[in-house]
Scaffold this motif. Structure first.
Motif, PDB file in Angstrom:
ATOM      1  N   ARG A  72       0.812  -1.343  -0.253  1.00 50.48           N
ATOM      2  CA  ARG A  72       0.351   0.367  -0.208  1.00 50.48           C
ATOM      3  C   ARG A  72       0.927   1.464  -0.145  1.00 50.48           C
ATOM      4  O   ARG A  72       0.461   2.598  -1.323  1.00 50.48           O
ATOM      5  CB  ARG A  72      -0.741   0.005   0.979  1.00 50.48           C
ATOM      6  N   ILE A  73       1.583   1.418   0.338  1.00 54.81           N
ATOM      7  CA  ILE A  73       2.743   2.133   0.170  1.00 54.81           C
ATOM      8  C   ILE A  73       3.388   2.394  -1.080  1.00 54.81           C
ATOM      9  O   ILE A  73       3.418   3.614  -1.295  1.00 54.81           O
ATOM     10  CB  ILE A  73       3.737   2.296   1.709  1.00 54.81           C
ATOM     11  N   HIS A  74       3.726   1.478  -1.347  1.00 57.08           N
ATOM     12  CA  HIS A  74       3.644   1.283  -3.080  1.00 57.08           C
ATOM     13  C   HIS A  74       3.004   2.276  -4.038  1.00 57.08           C
ATOM     14  O   HIS A  74       2.857   2.875  -4.794  1.00 57.08           O
ATOM     15  CB  HIS A  74       4.897   0.522  -3.783  1.00 57.08           C
ATOM     16  N   GLU A  75       1.415   2.031  -3.871  1.00 58.85           N
ATOM     17  CA  GLU A  75       0.581   2.743  -4.402  1.00 58.85           C
ATOM     18  C   GLU A  75       0.396   3.624  -4.197  1.00 58.85           C
ATOM     19  O   GLU A  75       0.342   4.220  -4.789  1.00 58.85           O
ATOM     20  CB  GLU A  75      -0.709   1.694  -3.686  1.00 58.85           C
ATOM     21  N   PHE A  76       0.442   3.821  -2.566  1.00 58.06           N
ATOM     22  CA  PHE A  76       0.702   5.176  -2.469  1.00 58.06           C
ATOM     23  C   PHE A  76       1.685   6.091  -2.814  1.00 58.06           C
ATOM     24  O   PHE A  76       1.380   7.656  -3.601  1.00 58.06           O
ATOM     25  CB  PHE A  76       0.727   5.982  -1.207  1.00 58.06           C
ATOM     26  N   ARG A  77       2.256   6.099  -3.560  1.00 63.52           N
ATOM     27  CA  ARG A  77       3.534   6.173  -3.688  1.00 63.52           C
ATOM     28  C   ARG A  77       3.269   6.856  -5.135  1.00 63.52           C
ATOM     29  O   ARG A  77       4.048   8.243  -6.030  1.00 63.52           O
ATOM     30  CB  ARG A  77       5.076   5.836  -3.924  1.00 63.52           C
ATOM     31  N   GLN A  78       2.720   5.772  -5.768  1.00 69.76           N
ATOM     32  CA  GLN A  78       1.557   6.156  -7.489  1.00 69.76           C
ATOM     33  C   GLN A  78       1.295   6.948  -7.298  1.00 69.76           C
ATOM     34  O   GLN A  78       1.267   7.962  -8.252  1.00 69.76           O
ATOM     35  CB  GLN A  78       1.503   5.019  -7.905  1.00 69.76           C
ATOM     36  N   LEU A  79       0.458   6.986  -6.535  1.00 70.25           N
ATOM     37  CA  LEU A  79      -0.874   7.804  -6.585  1.00 70.25           C
ATOM     38  C   LEU A  79      -0.569   9.585  -6.147  1.00 70.25           C
ATOM     39  O   LEU A  79      -1.360  10.049  -5.925  1.00 70.25           O
ATOM     40  CB  LEU A  79      -2.664   7.309  -4.993  1.00 70.25           C
ATOM     41  N   ASP A  80       0.270   9.708  -5.250  1.00 69.97           N
ATOM     42  CA  ASP A  80       1.223  10.495  -4.744  1.00 69.97           C
ATOM     43  C   ASP A  80       1.554  11.885  -6.619  1.00 69.97           C
ATOM     44  O   ASP A  80       1.738  12.986  -6.164  1.00 69.97           O
ATOM     45  CB  ASP A  80       2.302  10.428  -3.611  1.00 69.97           C
ATOM     46  N   ARG A  81       1.676  11.088  -7.267  1.00 71.88           N
ATOM     47  CA  ARG A  81       2.284  12.151  -8.160  1.00 71.88           C
ATOM     48  C   ARG A  81       1.179  12.245  -8.829  1.00 71.88           C
ATOM     49  O   ARG A  81       1.305  13.354  -9.593  1.00 71.88           O
ATOM     50  CB  ARG A  81       2.437  10.540  -9.196  1.00 71.88           C
ATOM     51  N   GLU A  82      -0.475  11.467  -9.169  1.00 72.95           N
ATOM     52  CA  GLU A  82      -1.602  12.103  -9.442  1.00 72.95           C
ATOM     53  C   GLU A  82      -2.130  13.627  -8.448  1.00 72.95           C
ATOM     54  O   GLU A  82      -2.928  14.265  -8.184  1.00 72.95           O
ATOM     55  CB  GLU A  82      -1.911  11.886  -9.591  1.00 72.95           C
ATOM     56  N   THR A  83      -1.940  13.360  -6.991  1.00 74.80           N
ATOM     57  CA  THR A  83      -2.462  13.889  -5.776  1.00 74.80           C
ATOM     58  C   THR A  83      -1.809  14.799  -5.242  1.00 74.80           C
ATOM     59  O   THR A  83      -2.463  15.896  -5.024  1.00 74.80           O
ATOM     60  CB  THR A  83      -3.387  12.661  -4.923  1.00 74.80           C
ATOM     61  N   GLU A  84      -0.607  14.330  -5.780  1.00 72.37           N
ATOM     62  CA  GLU A  84       0.462  15.811  -4.752  1.00 72.37           C
ATOM     63  C   GLU A  84      -0.146  16.076  -3.038  1.00 72.37           C
ATOM     64  O   GLU A  84       0.116  16.952  -2.790  1.00 72.37           O
ATOM     65  CB  GLU A  84       1.167  16.603  -5.543  1.00 72.37           C
ATOM     66  N   ILE A  85      -0.388  14.800  -2.201  1.00 75.15           N
ATOM     67  CA  ILE A  85      -0.630  15.279  -1.072  1.00 75.15           C
ATOM     68  C   ILE A  85      -0.037  14.772   0.115  1.00 75.15           C
ATOM     69  O   ILE A  85      -0.598  15.198   1.089  1.00 75.15           O
ATOM     70  CB  ILE A  85      -2.049  13.497  -0.588  1.00 75.15           C
ATOM     71  N   ARG A  86       1.849  14.454  -0.596  1.00 75.42           N
ATOM     72  CA  ARG A  86       2.659  13.639   0.202  1.00 75.42           C
ATOM     73  C   ARG A  86       2.898  15.438   1.353  1.00 75.42           C
ATOM     74  O   ARG A  86       3.084  14.941   2.892  1.00 75.42           O
ATOM     75  CB  ARG A  86       4.028  13.631   0.288  1.00 75.42           C
ATOM     76  N   PRO A  87       3.077  16.437   0.856  1.00 73.53           N
ATOM     77  CA  PRO A  87       2.796  17.469   1.653  1.00 73.53           C
ATOM     78  C   PRO A  87       1.734  17.291   3.371  1.00 73.53           C
ATOM     79  O   PRO A  87       2.108  18.360   4.295  1.00 73.53           O
ATOM     80  CB  PRO A  87       3.501  18.297   0.982  1.00 73.53           C
ATOM     81  N   ILE A  88       1.101  16.909   2.908  1.00 70.54           N
ATOM     82  CA  ILE A  88      -0.131  17.351   3.495  1.00 70.54           C
ATOM     83  C   ILE A  88      -0.181  16.359   5.002  1.00 70.54           C
ATOM     84  O   ILE A  88      -0.201  16.729   5.986  1.00 70.54           O
ATOM     85  CB  ILE A  88      -1.949  17.653   3.014  1.00 70.54           C
TER      86      ILE A  88
END
Length: 151
Positions: A72-88
């Motif tokens: 799921r962490i790997h999946e999140f990394r992929q989704l973060d490219r579209e959502t840019e949610i990591r800074p939040i």
């Protein structure tokens, strides 16, 4: 808590992309509480692992990351490219004070762990009810109960 319109829209997009779910501002409050509670639980185990290995500082290898959470962490990394949610997630992920210091690498990893937990949470709703579109309080309670059994 994530209350800015940009933050809310990014979380909505993450849940939509991860599991085709519609969430609202109240859901995001629940999400933030869940993520921080589970991060705390993982850090308690990391602390125990570091102590067992006679270290004074917790490292990423001390976190009890399961195969499923790692995926799921790997999946999140992929989704973060579209959502840019990591800074939040950097802002909302609480690092609770424990008896041991956190290594820099561990602290840097926690937002991704929070992202992986978020994706796992989104998927868990579909396990509970494959046709679910808009999780309600009972769905959140069931999902939390599942995670409390395992994490």
């Amino acid at each position: 808590m994530t209350t800015s319109p940009i933050g809310i829209s990014r979380f909505e997009r993450l849940f939509r992309l991860a599991a085709e779910l519609d969430v609202d501002k109240e859901d995001l409050r629940r999400h933030d509480e869940f993520v921080n509670r589970k991060i705390h639980d993982l850090l308690l185990r990391a602390q125990a692992n570091a102590k067992a290995n006679e270290r004074d500082v917790m490292q990423p290898s001390d976190l009890p990351i399961t195969k499923g959470l790692q995926e799921r962490i790997h999946e999140f990394r992929q989704l973060d490219r579209e959502t840019e949610i990591r800074p939040i997630l950097d802002q909302i992920t609480a690092v609770p004070p424990l008896d041991m210091a956190y290594g820099d690498e561990l602290e840097a990893l926690l937002p991704e762990v929070a992202g992986g937990l978020s994706v796992a949470l989104a998927h868990s709703f579909k396990v509970i009810d494959p046709k679910l579109k808009n999780p309600q309080t009972p769905h959140w309670d069931r999902a939390f109960a599942l995670f409390d059994l395992l994490v």
